[in-house]
Design an enzyme around this catalytic site. Structure first.
Site, PDB file in Angstrom:
ATOM      1  N   ALA B 227       0.754  -1.044  -0.188  1.00 44.94           N
ATOM      2  CA  ALA B 227       0.081  -0.132   0.110  1.00 44.94           C
ATOM      3  C   ALA B 227       1.029   1.158   0.073  1.00 44.94           C
ATOM      4  CB  ALA B 227      -0.852  -0.249   0.999  1.00 44.94           C
ATOM      5  N   ASP B 403       5.256   1.339   2.787  1.00 50.18           N
ATOM      6  CA  ASP B 403       4.254   0.637   2.620  1.00 50.18           C
ATOM      7  C   ASP B 403       3.412   0.804   4.062  1.00 50.18           C
ATOM      8  OD1 ASP B 403       2.424  -1.476   2.480  1.00 50.18           O
ATOM      9  OD2 ASP B 403       3.897  -3.073   2.103  1.00 50.18           O
ATOM     10  N   HIS B 404       1.931   1.425   3.598  1.00 51.67           N
ATOM     11  CA  HIS B 404       1.261   1.873   4.696  1.00 51.67           C
ATOM     12  C   HIS B 404       0.733   0.588   5.496  1.00 51.67           C
ATOM     13  CE1 HIS B 404      -0.196   5.072   6.603  1.00 51.67           C
ATOM     14  NE2 HIS B 404      -0.887   5.716   5.730  1.00 51.67           N
ATOM     15  N   ARG B 405       0.847  -0.699   4.740  1.00 51.60           N
ATOM     16  CA  ARG B 405       0.327  -1.604   5.708  1.00 51.60           C
ATOM     17  C   ARG B 405       1.248  -1.576   7.005  1.00 51.60           C
ATOM     18  NH1 ARG B 405       1.093  -6.619   2.293  1.00 51.60           N
ATOM     19  NH2 ARG B 405       3.092  -5.636   2.060  1.00 51.60           N
TER      20      ARG B 405
END
Lengths: 212, 432
Positions: B227, B403-405
């Site tokens: 993400a 990675d926004h996760r």
């Protein structure tokens, strides 16, 4: 004509080996699964020279194997998640890497599953797949003059896009013809080492669990 | 209920296969995963498994005949589907098959396959009227050179209508060029959207290189798996420039080049030590995070063949001088195409220095499965405010994609703030 009985067929039963790189003991002609000898071969010349004709289980066109070729065979068991295109791509990439390290230049993947140098074919490959196993095998022309193939093999019924109507002698080349000086045994070692490395690698370009 | 199973693409992207053997006959019960037939495409021989449990009602095509991808291969009476559902489905308009990944238990063919959608389920009572929709005739295909086929396709000519003049009646380029449809054949020339006529000079086809294929695969994998979220910042680095100018010559005397990149590597490693999410990866399969206790900084290098990303291993254990030497060594190897897989694996965080070519900000693609990538833009002289005075500053632009996760916005901001602190006050990073 005999059923395919060359060494790599044993990979399907001997589950301790994942690949085999071998040199034919004599000349063979190997028909693709749906090829017919009368359509694919100059039968008189084949009979006259007493060349053994086999039919392999995999797809593709008729090929000739000679002691000047290197045969590269890889097996995968339970191949449910393996895409033939990915297998061709990954194995042929490893072979290209090995050849480049051995000093061969201008290699490229061409057609569905060939490797070419300067637009001339140097390797062809095919796959047989059942529910239990997938067998990839390829013929690398180390030093056989293309005129040998032209003597026995007719123009194929199917051809890759880059062949462009060329006859065998204009379409096929060999490493020797391209000035490669090492022996086919040395080359076999290069490729074996690369395959061993791929089988040990946990990441990088190749996902070992997907390949070996 | 009847189910039409279309011949799937078995993974070569080809349009047809030859039936080598049928394993099933009409009236035979089959289970999902059971082999229906043995099929040969240009390079592959494979069994085609049944996608469903049921009874074979019909097989399409004989041994030796060509089956087209996406066209019916077998018709199966499926167990356990009856009555109202069948009627509803039968009233639906017959539409083209859906394309979706198949994941049938026990099936031996995977990948993107042409699957019959629910609208291909025909009610038994309507089968007579629907039969025409699924009837398949053996294909008599013209022999032709690939060039001739491509030209015919571009010109909307049905190549099977042309009498070939080549060996064994093969249709050649000249046959296509000389072809003039007469009134009898005009009606079967396909009416498709307009296509540019074949023109040898209009486009140039070149095979994909291995590097380009790897780049394409990795980029798509990253975009589909992570993400992406990007932060942009600017940092004033006049002090760093002074230090660099002071030591540049001593590095040159030792045959090394001191650019800004070694400082940025050092600053990044120091920041990663404080913000371990950025030096981690997500292991979804095992429901866990993997935090790396080593710092392998990957550096994106632009080469004539394409992007490659060699790795500076254990960058935390290297001095600034050693980092500079390593960067120089890897760049040379990249440009000489001498990088090995060892040189490129196990990176934990990536830097991409597009600013050396000219960009200011970017949205870099994460080197998946890493958690982040820092883009370094062009160094520009800009007006800045310092102690309420407008002065000329040396401003470096930074673009951090995470990675926004794995990395929340706050942590990403704190991480880039750390890097900026080190770059604006380089003595600080040397002290730690």
């Amino acid at each position: 004509m005999t059923d395919y009985n060359l060494p790599d067929i044993l990979l399907l039963v001997d589950k301790t080996k994942r690949f085999l790189i071998w040199i034919p003991d004599k000349s063979y002609i190997v028909l693709g699964a749906s090829n017919k000898a009368e359509d694919a071969l100059f039968l008189e010349k084949v009979k006259q020279d007493d060349i053994t004709v086999l039919k392999r289980p995999s797809g593709g066109q008729t090929v000739m194997l000679t002691p000047n070729n290197l045969i590269i065979s890889v097996v995968f068991f339970q191949p449910d998640n393996l895409h033939p295109k990915v297998v061709f791509n990954q194995i042929n990439s490893l072979i290209i890497e090995s050849l480049e390290r051995a000093g061969v230049k201008n290699l490229a993947m061409r057609g569905i599953s060939d490797i070419a140098i300067d637009g001339k074919k140097i390797l062809g490959s095919s796959i047989y797949r059942s529910k239990e196993a997938l067998l990839y095998h390829s013929v690398l022309n180390f030093g056989e003059p293309a005129s040998t193939f032209e003597k026995y093999l007719k123009y194929p019924s199917k051809e890759p896009d880059y062949r462009e109507g060329r006859k065998h002698s204009e379409f096929v080349t060999s490493l020797k013809e391209k000035g490669f000086s090492q022996t086919n045994n040395q080359l076999a070692d290069f490729i074996s080492q690369r395959f061993e490395l791929a089988s040990l690698q946990s990441d990088g370009f190749i996902k070992s669990e997907a390949l070996f | 209920m009847r189910y039409i199973f279309n011949f799937p693409d078995i993974g070569e992207g080809l349009e047809e296969g030859t039936i080598l053997e049928w394993y099933v006959t009409k009236g035979q019960a089959v289970k999902a995963g059971q082999a229906l037939c043995n099929m040969e495409t240009d390079k592959v021989v494979t069994d085609i498994p049944s996608p469903k449990n049921g009874t074979i009602v019909a097989t399409f095509g004989k041994v030796g005949e060509i089956a087209l991808v996406g066209k019916p291969l077998v018709e199966i009476e499926i167990e356990g589907v009856f009555g109202a559902e069948a009627v509803v489905v039968a009233k639906e308009e017959v539409k083209p098959p859906l394309t979706e990944p198949i994941d049938e238990g026990g099936a031996g063919v995977v990948g993107t396959m042409e699957l019959a959608g629910s609208n291909a389920l025909l009610a038994a009572s309507d089968e007579g009227s629907e039969k025409k929709e699924v009837e398949v005739k053996p294909v008599k295909k013209a022999l032709a050179t690939p060039l001739a086929r491509a030209m015919a396709r571009d010109l909307n000519i049905d190549i099977n209508l042309i009498k070939g003049s080549g060996p064994s009646g093969r249709v050649t380029k000249e046959d296509i060029q000389n072809y003039k449809p007469n009134k009898a054949t005009e009606s079967v020339v396909r009416q498709e959207s307009y296509k540019q006529p074949a023109n040898a000079d209009a486009v140039t086809y070149e095979p994909l290189t291995q590097i380009r294929k790897a780049i394409a695969k990795n980029m798509i994998n990253s975009k589909q798996s992570a993400a992406h979220m990007t932060l942009f910042e600017e940092v004033e680095i006049s002090e760093l420039m002074r230090i660099r100018d002071r030591y540049k010559k001593s590095y040159a005397d030792k045959n090394s080049k001191l650019t800004y990149l070694p400082f940025i590597v050092k600053a990044t490693v120091n920041a990663l030590k404080k913000h371990r999410q950025l030096n981690s990866q997500l292991d979804m399969e095992n429901d866990r995070m993997i935090f790396k206790n080593y710092y392998n900084i990957a550096i994106a290098v632009d080469t004539p063949e394409g992007l490659v990303v060699p790795v500076i291993r254990d960058a935390d254990k290297l001095s600034l001088f050693e980092i500079a030497q390593k960067i120089s060594e890897l760049s040379d190897k990249a440009r000489d195409r001498k990088l090995t897989i060892e040189d490129m694996k196990d990176g934990t965080f990536t830097l991409t220095n597009y600013g050396s070519i000219g960009g200011i900000f970017a949205t870099p693609v994460i080197n998946y499965p890493q958690a982040g990538i820092l883009g370094i833009g062009r160094l520009l002289k800009k007006p800045i405010v310092k102690e309420d005075q407008i002065i000329v500053g040396n401003v470096l632009s930074l673009s951090l994609a995470v990675d926004h996760r794995i990395v929340d916005g706050g942590e990403a901001s704190r991480f880039i703030n750390s890097i900026m602190e080190y770059l604006s006050d380089p003595v600080l990073m040397m002290m730690e």
